[in-house]
Every structure is written in C-alpha cells, then in structure tokens.
Design an enzyme around this catalytic site. Structure first.
Site, PDB file in Angstrom:
ATOM      1  N   LYS A   1       8.529  -7.659   2.533  1.00  0.00           N
ATOM      2  CA  LYS A   1       7.791  -7.652   3.802  1.00  0.00           C
ATOM      3  C   LYS A   1       6.625  -6.680   3.697  1.00  0.00           C
ATOM      4  O   LYS A   1       6.641  -5.779   2.862  1.00  0.00           O
ATOM      5  CB  LYS A   1       8.721  -7.242   4.944  1.00  0.00           C
ATOM      6  CG  LYS A   1       9.280  -5.840   4.758  1.00  0.00           C
ATOM      7  CD  LYS A   1      10.265  -5.491   5.833  1.00  0.00           C
ATOM      8  CE  LYS A   1      10.822  -4.096   5.625  1.00  0.00           C
ATOM      9  NZ  LYS A   1       9.822  -3.013   5.672  1.00  0.00           N
TER      10      LYS A   1
ATOM     11  N   ASP B   1      14.961  -1.188   2.674  1.00  0.00           N
ATOM     12  CA  ASP B   1      13.939  -0.386   1.978  1.00  0.00           C
ATOM     13  C   ASP B   1      14.469   0.845   1.216  1.00  0.00           C
ATOM     14  O   ASP B   1      13.869   1.936   1.325  1.00  0.00           O
ATOM     15  CB  ASP B   1      12.853   0.073   2.985  1.00  0.00           C
ATOM     16  CG  ASP B   1      12.125  -1.084   3.642  1.00  0.00           C
ATOM     17  OD1 ASP B   1      12.447  -2.250   3.358  1.00  0.00           O
ATOM     18  OD2 ASP B   1      11.225  -0.816   4.477  1.00  0.00           O
TER      19      ASP B   1
ATOM     20  N   CYS C   1      11.702   1.332   9.864  1.00  0.00           N
ATOM     21  CA  CYS C   1      12.104  -0.024   9.466  1.00  0.00           C
ATOM     22  C   CYS C   1      13.525  -0.381   9.898  1.00  0.00           C
ATOM     23  O   CYS C   1      13.780  -1.528  10.273  1.00  0.00           O
ATOM     24  CB  CYS C   1      11.889  -0.216   7.977  1.00  0.00           C
ATOM     25  SG  CYS C   1      10.109  -0.235   7.585  1.00  0.00           S
TER      26      CYS C   1
HETATM   27  C1  VGL Z   1       8.656   2.354   6.407  1.00  0.00           C
HETATM   28  C2  VGL Z   1       6.801   3.500   7.075  1.00  0.00           C
HETATM   29  C3  VGL Z   1       5.985   2.633   6.397  1.00  0.00           C
HETATM   30  C4  VGL Z   1      10.154   2.236   6.432  1.00  0.00           C
HETATM   31  C5  VGL Z   1       7.854   1.461   5.722  1.00  0.00           C
HETATM   32  O1  VGL Z   1      10.730   1.612   5.508  1.00  0.00           O
HETATM   33  O2  VGL Z   1      10.769   2.781   7.376  1.00  0.00           O
HETATM   34  N1  VGL Z   1       8.121   3.353   7.092  1.00  0.00           N
HETATM   35  N2  VGL Z   1       6.524   1.608   5.719  1.00  0.00           N
END
Ligand code: VGL
Ligand code: ZN
Length: 202
Positions: free
Chosen positions: A110, A12, A155
C-alpha cells in the site's frame, strides 16, 4: 487454532519502522516474537507492507522547505510529511529479518501511488480508493480481525477504524504494536478506536 472466519493482519513490520530505520518507532522490533507466535494461531494471515515510490507526496523531502513531521494540506485532507521511508525495493522497505513471512497467505502493499498516502490496509488516505483487502477477506469468509504491528497510532489505527466501518469485528493487540505518538496521536487513536467499537487488548 482459531477458525477460518478469523484473520491475523500484521501491519508494516518493516525495517524502516524498527530501531535504526528511517522512521523508527520506539521498540518497533519488540513486536516480532509475539507476532511470530500468533501466526500459528490463525488460519488466515495477511502481512502489509508500506511501499512508496521515491517521489511519494508523503515525504517531506519532496516538499521544498518542509520539515519532517510537519503537517501539509493534500487534496484529500491534512497529511503529515514523513522522512523518506519504505521506498520500494530498498532494505528499509523489507520486512524485519526475524519476522516470519512464509506462513502469510497474502502480502498486501500500500502507498504505491505517488500522489496519495495510504495508512490503512483497506483504503488510501482519501478514504475512498480501496486496496482490495476488504474483498479478499470477505470472499474468504473472514469476519473477525486481529491487528498487530506498526504503528499503533497510524497504520494500525487507520486499518482498525476502516475494518470496523466495513463490518468486521476488530481487536487490536496493543502488546504486539508500537506507536509513533506524534502530538498526542496515540491517545487520539485509542479514543477513536474505542468509539468505533474496536477492542483494545494487551
Ligand atoms: C506509517 C507513517 C507513514 C505506519 C506508514 O506504518 O504507521 N506511518 N507511513
Ligand atoms: Zn508510509
């Protein structure tokens, strides 16, 4: 170059998790140079992308009266309600512009089901619905994972814990990660990862 049993999993590294983004992680953009360099060390490279529809249940805005960063109860358990982030096709959902994406073998998205969040790259937050990444990696003969990216305590940690449970050897390179650290979540995530046999390296 490491052998083909080892994969780099980049979690991410998207604009919304970097300074100026909708769910900015402090220093999120600082991980990019190290990750770019690591791409040359690994034969197998996977990037993940948080990829939510606008009506996603993890967004506080979709729960009238709820504050961002508050906790709610979902059918699958407790869920933090986040600011709207990483909406499919938006600039915020795009990878950081300096991240090398061309070397990636796979880009895994995802969190695309409105009713369920997915922190982990392996299972959605019900801990049951698979993303397919386990099968992808195992069918390519991968056994060891190095995880980097954002955010350490969500994540990255959820992915590391699932990967260990699925039988992979797992290393998290903390210098190439940054954390949200919501109410002690970073310390808890580090404890949980250590207890699960995940190696935490600088
Ligand atoms: C994430 C919060 C919400 C992450 C993704 O990538 O850690 N955190 N969505
Ligand atoms: Zn998300």
């Amino acid at each position: 170059m490491r052998d083909a049993t080892q994969a780099l999993i980049v979690i991410d590294v998207q604009n919304d998790f970097c300074p100026g983004g909708a769910l900015a992680v402090a220093g999120g953009d600082e991980v990019v140079p190290r990750i770019n360099a690591l791409m040359d060390e690994f034969a197998v490279k996977v990037l993940t992308q948080d990829w939510h529809p606008a009506d996603h249940a993890s967004f506080a805005a979709n729960h009238p009266g709820a504050e961002a960063f508050s906790l709610t109860e979902m059918p699958y358990g407790p869920q933090v309600l986040w600011p709207v982030h990483c909406v499919q096709g938006t600039a915020g959902a795009a990878f950081h512009p300096a991240l090398r994406t061309d070397p990636a073998d796979l880009i895994l998205r995802k969190g695309f089901r409105a009713a369920i969040d997915s922190y982990s790259a392996f299972f959605e937050n019900d801990h049951r619905t698979p993303t397919g990444l386990d099968g992808y990696l195992k069918s390519r003969g991968v056994r060891e994972l190095t995880l980097v990216g954002l955010a350490t305590d969500f994540c990255v940690a959820y992915s590391a814990l699932d990967a260990a449970r699925l039988g992979f050897g797992v290393t998290v390179l903390e210098a190439a990660c940054r954390a949200i650290d919501l109410d002690g979540s970073l310390a808890r995530a580090r404890d949980d990862m250590r207890a699960a046999g995940v190696r935490l390296e600088a």
